[in-house]
Write a protein that holds these residues in place. Structure first.
Motif, PDB file in Angstrom:
ATOM      1  N   TYR A 111      38.828  35.637 -17.606  1.00 11.60           N
ATOM      2  CA  TYR A 111      38.056  34.671 -18.403  1.00 11.60           C
ATOM      3  C   TYR A 111      36.619  34.538 -17.866  1.00 11.60           C
ATOM      4  O   TYR A 111      35.673  34.404 -18.643  1.00 11.60           O
ATOM      5  N   TYR A 112      36.486  34.589 -16.548  1.00 14.47           N
ATOM      6  CA  TYR A 112      35.166  34.455 -15.926  1.00 14.47           C
ATOM      7  C   TYR A 112      34.262  35.626 -16.335  1.00 14.47           C
ATOM      8  O   TYR A 112      33.089  35.428 -16.673  1.00 14.47           O
ATOM      9  N   ILE A 113      34.829  36.839 -16.302  1.00 10.91           N
ATOM     10  CA  ILE A 113      34.061  38.022 -16.711  1.00 10.91           C
ATOM     11  C   ILE A 113      33.667  37.917 -18.185  1.00 10.91           C
ATOM     12  O   ILE A 113      32.574  38.310 -18.585  1.00 10.91           O
ATOM     13  N   ASN A 114      34.554  37.317 -18.988  1.00 15.92           N
ATOM     14  CA  ASN A 114      34.317  37.168 -20.419  1.00 15.92           C
ATOM     15  C   ASN A 114      33.468  35.928 -20.738  1.00 15.92           C
ATOM     16  O   ASN A 114      33.242  35.618 -21.910  1.00 15.92           O
ATOM     17  N   GLU A 115      33.033  35.241 -19.658  1.00 12.92           N
ATOM     18  CA  GLU A 115      32.171  34.048 -19.757  1.00 12.92           C
ATOM     19  C   GLU A 115      32.846  32.910 -20.526  1.00 12.92           C
ATOM     20  O   GLU A 115      32.197  32.099 -21.175  1.00 12.92           O
TER      21      GLU A 115
END
Length: 291
Positions: free
Chosen positions: A79-83
């Protein structure tokens, strides 16, 4: 005999409970292993930038075992990579609660701090990094992030205070401007009122001056009439006017009164001279006008 039966039942019950506990532990380990397999599949899909399949595999792993803290942690990373920071925070928090080792807890809190930094919630980021350091005080990266978060929090607070002061100054200026406009409106009304009063005073003064002019004109007309009568020297015929009183102005000044007395004395003197002349000449004459 009864005691023997009771003991046999107790042993059987204990044996069954032991077998049940062993079965449960065996099932728990089996589920954990399968959960790890799903986690591995999720990692593989994420490395291939297949976010949809990675999310699905991680969710299977999380649903299968509560002992696998890696699955929610890795899903948080996805989720973090996908913002998608809100979902990332939820999974990092779940990982921190499920983790049994300080190392895993440290990683979860560290990444929670990173999410807060992305959202510029610096105060929460400071607390997350501090919690991470409580589980691993040797991590220099966490220490650096904590110092950065503290610096950003300080700047944010200074900026907020600056904006607050500017807003207060603007409000004070607006209040002062409104007050000046109110005072200006009040002064304008006072000036208009004063002008109205001045106009009324001017009208009153003009009225008084007009009355004075009328009085002066009236007095002047009386003086001119007396002067004309004196200059003309009109004399009543003998036998006329001596017993007839002369009409006087309604208002006479002291000078007018004196002029009138002098005129009457002159008339009496002239009449007396004519009477004396009559006696001498014995003839009747007409009064001649002096002009």
């Amino acid at each position: 005999m009864k005691n023997i039966v009771f003991i046999l039942l107790l042993v059987a019950s204990f044996t069954n409970a032991q077998e049940t506990k062993e079965e449960q532990e065996e099932q728990r380990l089996k589920n954990l292993q399968e959960s790890k397999n799903y986690t591995w599949d999720g990692n593989k899909a994420l490395s291939e930038k297949d976010f949809v399949n990675a999310e699905a595999e991680y969710r299977k792993a999380i649903a299968l075992s509560n002992d696998n803290s890696v699955a929610p942690y890795n899903l948080g990373n996805a989720y973090y990579i996908n913002e998608t920071y809100n979902e990332a925070f939820t999974r990092y928090k779940q990982a921190g609660e499920l983790a049994t080792s300080k190392v895993d807890k440290h990683k979860a809190y560290h990444n929670m701090g990173n999410v807060f930094m992305k959202e510029k919630q610096y105060e929460k980021a400071v607390e997350a990094y501090k919690q991470a350091l409580r589980n691993d005080s040797t991590d220099e990266e966490t220490r650096y992030n904590l110092a950065l978060a503290q610096e950003m929090l300080k700047k944010q607070q200074e900026e907020d205070q600056k904006n607050k002061d500017q807003n207060k100054d603007q409000e004070d200026k607006d209040d002062k401007k409104d007050e000046n406009e109110d005072n200006k409106d009040g002064e304008g009304e006072d000036k208009e009122g004063d002008k109205g009063d001045e106009k009324e005073e001017d009208k009153k003064d003009q009225g008084d001056k007009g009355d004075e002019k009328k009085e002066d004109k009236k007095d002047g007309e009386g003086d001119n009439k007396e002067k004309e009568d004196k200059d003309k020297g009109e004399k009543p015929k003998e036998g006329e006017g001596e017993g007839k009183p002369q009409q006087r102005p309604s208002q006479l000044s002291p000078q007018q009164v004196q002029n009138l007395l002098d005129a009457m004395q002159n008339e009496e003197k002239k009449v007396q001279e004519k009477m004396d002349a009559k006696k001498v000449k014995g003839v009747k004459t007409k009064n001649e006008k002096d002009w």
